[in-house]
Design an enzyme around this catalytic site. Structure first.
Site, PDB file in Angstrom:
ATOM      1  N   GLY A 113      43.641  39.211  31.394  1.00  0.00           N
ATOM      2  CA  GLY A 113      42.447  38.772  32.105  1.00  0.00           C
ATOM      3  C   GLY A 113      42.740  38.335  33.521  1.00  0.00           C
ATOM      4  O   GLY A 113      41.960  38.579  34.437  1.00  0.00           O
TER       5      GLY A 113
ATOM      6  N   LEU B  94      53.726  45.102  29.988  1.00  0.00           N
ATOM      7  CA  LEU B  94      53.166  45.408  28.670  1.00  0.00           C
ATOM      8  C   LEU B  94      51.689  45.749  28.773  1.00  0.00           C
ATOM      9  O   LEU B  94      51.154  46.513  27.987  1.00  0.00           O
ATOM     10  CB  LEU B  94      53.316  44.212  27.736  1.00  0.00           C
ATOM     11  CG  LEU B  94      54.723  43.866  27.263  1.00  0.00           C
ATOM     12  CD1 LEU B  94      54.711  42.566  26.496  1.00  0.00           C
ATOM     13  CD2 LEU B  94      55.263  44.980  26.382  1.00  0.00           C
TER      14      LEU B  94
ATOM     15  N   GLY C 249      45.998  38.757  35.195  1.00  0.00           N
ATOM     16  CA  GLY C 249      47.243  39.241  35.785  1.00  0.00           C
ATOM     17  C   GLY C 249      48.031  40.048  34.781  1.00  0.00           C
ATOM     18  O   GLY C 249      47.656  40.167  33.624  1.00  0.00           O
TER      19      GLY C 249
ATOM     20  N   LYS D 211      52.903  36.161  30.658  1.00  0.00           N
ATOM     21  CA  LYS D 211      51.635  36.432  31.324  1.00  0.00           C
ATOM     22  C   LYS D 211      51.651  35.687  32.647  1.00  0.00           C
ATOM     23  O   LYS D 211      51.654  34.460  32.675  1.00  0.00           O
ATOM     24  CB  LYS D 211      50.545  35.871  30.419  1.00  0.00           C
ATOM     25  CG  LYS D 211      49.172  36.359  30.637  1.00  0.00           C
ATOM     26  CD  LYS D 211      48.373  35.943  29.415  1.00  0.00           C
ATOM     27  CE  LYS D 211      46.907  36.203  29.583  1.00  0.00           C
ATOM     28  NZ  LYS D 211      46.170  35.817  28.376  1.00  0.00           N
TER      29      LYS D 211
ATOM     30  N   VAL E  80      51.035  41.338  32.197  1.00  0.00           N
ATOM     31  CA  VAL E  80      51.819  40.723  31.126  1.00  0.00           C
ATOM     32  C   VAL E  80      53.141  41.483  31.019  1.00  0.00           C
ATOM     33  O   VAL E  80      53.151  42.705  30.972  1.00  0.00           O
ATOM     34  CB  VAL E  80      51.068  40.803  29.782  1.00  0.00           C
ATOM     35  CG1 VAL E  80      51.849  40.093  28.685  1.00  0.00           C
ATOM     36  CG2 VAL E  80      49.682  40.200  29.908  1.00  0.00           C
TER      37      VAL E  80
ATOM     38  N   ASP F  42      35.304  35.646  24.154  1.00  0.00           N
ATOM     39  CA  ASP F  42      35.713  36.996  24.547  1.00  0.00           C
ATOM     40  C   ASP F  42      36.357  37.713  23.352  1.00  0.00           C
ATOM     41  O   ASP F  42      37.450  38.275  23.448  1.00  0.00           O
ATOM     42  CB  ASP F  42      36.675  36.944  25.737  1.00  0.00           C
ATOM     43  CG  ASP F  42      36.697  38.264  26.507  1.00  0.00           C
ATOM     44  OD1 ASP F  42      35.840  39.139  26.219  1.00  0.00           O
ATOM     45  OD2 ASP F  42      37.569  38.433  27.367  1.00  0.00           O
TER      46      ASP F  42
END
Ligand code: NAG
Ligand code: NAG
Ligand code: NAG
Length: 613
Positions: free
Chosen positions: A344, A340, A346, A362, A348, A460
């Site tokens: 951050g 998808l 790895g 994730k 998904v 973030d």
């Protein structure tokens, strides 16, 4: 109806019944009028020459017919057209001249008429149909509300019209509609649909999984298209258990299972295709059943083992959500088939749980030490916080070297892609949708800042971390960098390493590496500017320009049209846009003390939304 009133005999008005009703009705809408219904039924067996006959006058309007009630048979008299409602409502029943008996009245009802002109189609259906119409550029008579008024309902739609509810779409016939492109995921938003006919079009691509999740779908006709790929297992399963009639003949490249065997599909006669269903559906159902057994067994075993979780070097982490094994993740994601996006720490993956719930998985890349720390922060945080505008965690996996988080799937992707039109459906967000998304993400952040103890700083906040579900509801995601800090002994978090995303850093963070909630407010200000302008945080002009600078320069020239995203085609309240600009610039003030709190930001956005309604 078993009782009736009649005038006392011998009185001066023994031949008349008068009912006067004080009608202090409270109405929010101007009333187009009132309707009265009078009920009579004879309760006596009349002997010999006895006659009971009377006329009814409702609110000064006499009925033309004289009434002779039948024995134990209910008769009704009512005004066909609503008449103006007066504050006193009178029903007068007078015996006819040749009547030997007084009049009777068994019951009456009194109604005020309420306009249904404002009852539009269920809002979810409206937005889904809007997206479908735009995607396939449907001509027909598709204008205005899909179901209302009934007389002008869109061609090809059948709607249900409940008396006291919004109409909803139940059937769609887009057969021979000249549709091309893939099957829109928005069909999956039509939650009340029973019948979906997309036969004999030029539809390409694969059949979206969302169609299997429509709870009331009874018929799905995809005959005569150019669909490819495999039929989602969940659809085949429903077709096999008889809850769905599935038609997909004459799709030369459509495969029945994962190992695509073109020869069966292209040799296609009707007979072959229906045989295909049987051959393929059986093995898939078997796999599903065994899958369930494996899951159940492994859950049993794990329960017995007890609290060994999280004890290998990462502190005493406790996770309360559902725990998955790596093997289960392989099943859920179909061997990590569809990526998808890149998170951050790895990739998904797309996946489905056994019960059909759509999830995003994730996975932590095994190389990154940092990744593991952030993963554990995120996992721990997410088990503690729950808010409708924060992405929720379905479960996690901590299986040997494999770490993964399983989230609810957000089918409309992230706000960054939506604003930039990277979404292949390319439906641009309206100003109202943008405001709603801004409001909802602000509410998620406010919750982090205010409702949690100790409070959290997200660190973030950016458009790509604001995710949208099928109803375009916004949820803040990616809590990997989030830090909790305690107001009592420390008013900021100090970190040794610059983290977050360039373009969204608050200036004080860049200078001093110190963070407060006001750093999130700064980042959110940047998000608001992106929402208004459609530009990214750093514009690639002659030289890279930060969006705050860029906006200030343009606003200084007093030209708001130049700043606002042209794709909204002027469809917004200018006062609202100025207001949001103002909030955004306050959020991005250099001095953190000058910035509003998220609560104040929410109030302002809500006021803008009111301007749009
Ligand atoms: C109904 O009756 C009341 C009192 O009997 C009278 O004041 C009123 O004017 C009447 N209303 C109409 C519409 O006839
Ligand atoms: C009573 O008189 C009306 C006219 O006033 C007439 O139409 C009706 O037929 C008569 N009913 C009976 C039972 O004679
Ligand atoms: C669906 O639409 C097509 C084309 O307009 C029409 O031929 C067909 O009869 C419709 N099907 C139903 C069930 O109304």
């Amino acid at each position: 109806m078993e009782t009736a009133i009649t005038p006392l005999s011998g009185g001066s008005k023994s031949n008349t019944i008068e009912v006067s009703l004080a009608t202090d009705l409270e109405h929010r809408y101007p009333m187009p009028g009132c309707i009265a219904i009078v009920y009579v039924a004879e309760l006596q067996i009349l002997s010999g020459n006895a006659v009971r006959q009377f006329g009814v006058t409702i609110d000064g309007l006499p009925s033309k017919l004289l009434n002779i009630p039948d024995y134990l048979i209910t008769d009704t008299m009512y005004s066909r057209e609503p008449h103006p409602c007066s504050s006193n409502y009178n029903i007068t029943i007078t015996a006819a001249s040749n009547s030997t008996l007084p009049p009777i009245l068994n019951a009456f009802e009194y109604f005020s008429v309420v306009s249904t002109a404002n009852l539009g189609t269920v809002i979810n259906d409206v937005s889904a149909m809007g997206a479908i119409k735009a995607k396939y550029q449907v001509k027909k008579n598709w204008m205005g509300d899909p179901c209302a008024p009934k007389k002008f309902a869109w061609d090809g739609l059948t709607c249900s019209y409940a008396i006291s509810d919004h109409p909803g779409i139940t059937d769609i016939n887009m057969s021979y509609g000249g549709l091309s492109g893939d099957i829109s995921n928005h069909f999956g938003d039509l939650k009340d649909i029973h019948y979906l006919d997309l036969s004999y079009n030029n539809l390409t691509g694969s059949i979206p999984n969302v169609l299997a999740q429509l709870p009331t779908l009874l018929v799905l006709d995809l005959t005569g298209n150019q669909l490819t790929g495999s039929i989602p297992a969940a659809l085949l399963k429903r077709s096999q258990d008889g809850s769905l009639t599935l038609r997909y003949d004459n799709n030369p490249n459509l495969c029945g299972n994962n190992t695509c065997d073109r020869s069966i599909g292209s040799a296609a006669g009707k007979k072959n295709s229906s045989m295909l269903v049987v051959y393929i559906a059986v093995p898939i159902a078997t796999i599903v059943v065994t899958g369930v057994l494996i899951v159940l067994l492994s859950f049993r075993v794990r329960k017995k083992k007890g609290p060994t979780r999280g004890s290998n070097g990462h502190g005493h982490q406790r996770l309360d959500n559902r725990r998955f094994t790596y093997k289960e993740l392989e099943v859920i994601t179909d061997n990590f088939k569809i990526v998808l996006g890149q998170g951050g720490f790895g990739p998904v993956y797309d996946g489905f749980l056994q019960d059909g719930i759509h999830v995003a998985v994730k996975l932590v890349s095994q190389s990154s030490k940092q990744g593991i720390r952030e993963f554990l922060t995120e996992a721990q945080t997410l088990t503690k916080i729950h808010h409708k505008n924060l992405v929720s965690l379905v479960g996690y996996c901590k299986d040997g070297k494999y770490l993964a988080l399983v989230y609810e799937h957000m089918s409309e992707g992230n706000l960054d892609d939506k604003l930039r039109g990277r979404d292949c459906n390319a439906v641009f967000l309206t100003w109202r949708q943008r405001l709603r998304i801004a409001l909802e993400s602000a509410q998620g952040l406010e919750y982090l800042h205010k409702a949690c103890s100790p409070p959290f700083v997200h660190r973030d906040v950016k458009t790509s971390n604001i995710l949208l579900n099928a109803n375009l509801e916004a949820k803040v995601s990616d809590f990997g960098l989030m830090k909790a800090f305690n107001h009592d002994d420390d008013t900021h978090v100090s970190t040794d390493r610059m983290i977050g995303t360039p373009g969204y850093f608050a200036p004080e963070y860049a200078r001093t590496r110190q963070l407060t909630e006001k750093s999130d407010v700064y980042s959110f200000g940047v998000v608001l500017l992106e929402v208004v302008t459609g530009h990214s945080a750093v514009l690639q002009c002659i030289e890279p320009t930060h969006i705050v600078q860029w906006t200030q320069q343009h606003l200084a020239e007093g030209n708001i049209e130049q700043v606002v995203d042209a794709r909204m085609q002027g469809d917004y309240n200018v006062n609202g846009v100025w207001k949001i600009m103002d909030v955004a610039l306050k959020c991005t003030a250099q001095d953190p003390a000058q910035r509003p709190t998220m609560t104040e930001v929410i109030t302002q956005i809500q006021e803008c939304l009111e301007l749009e309604s």
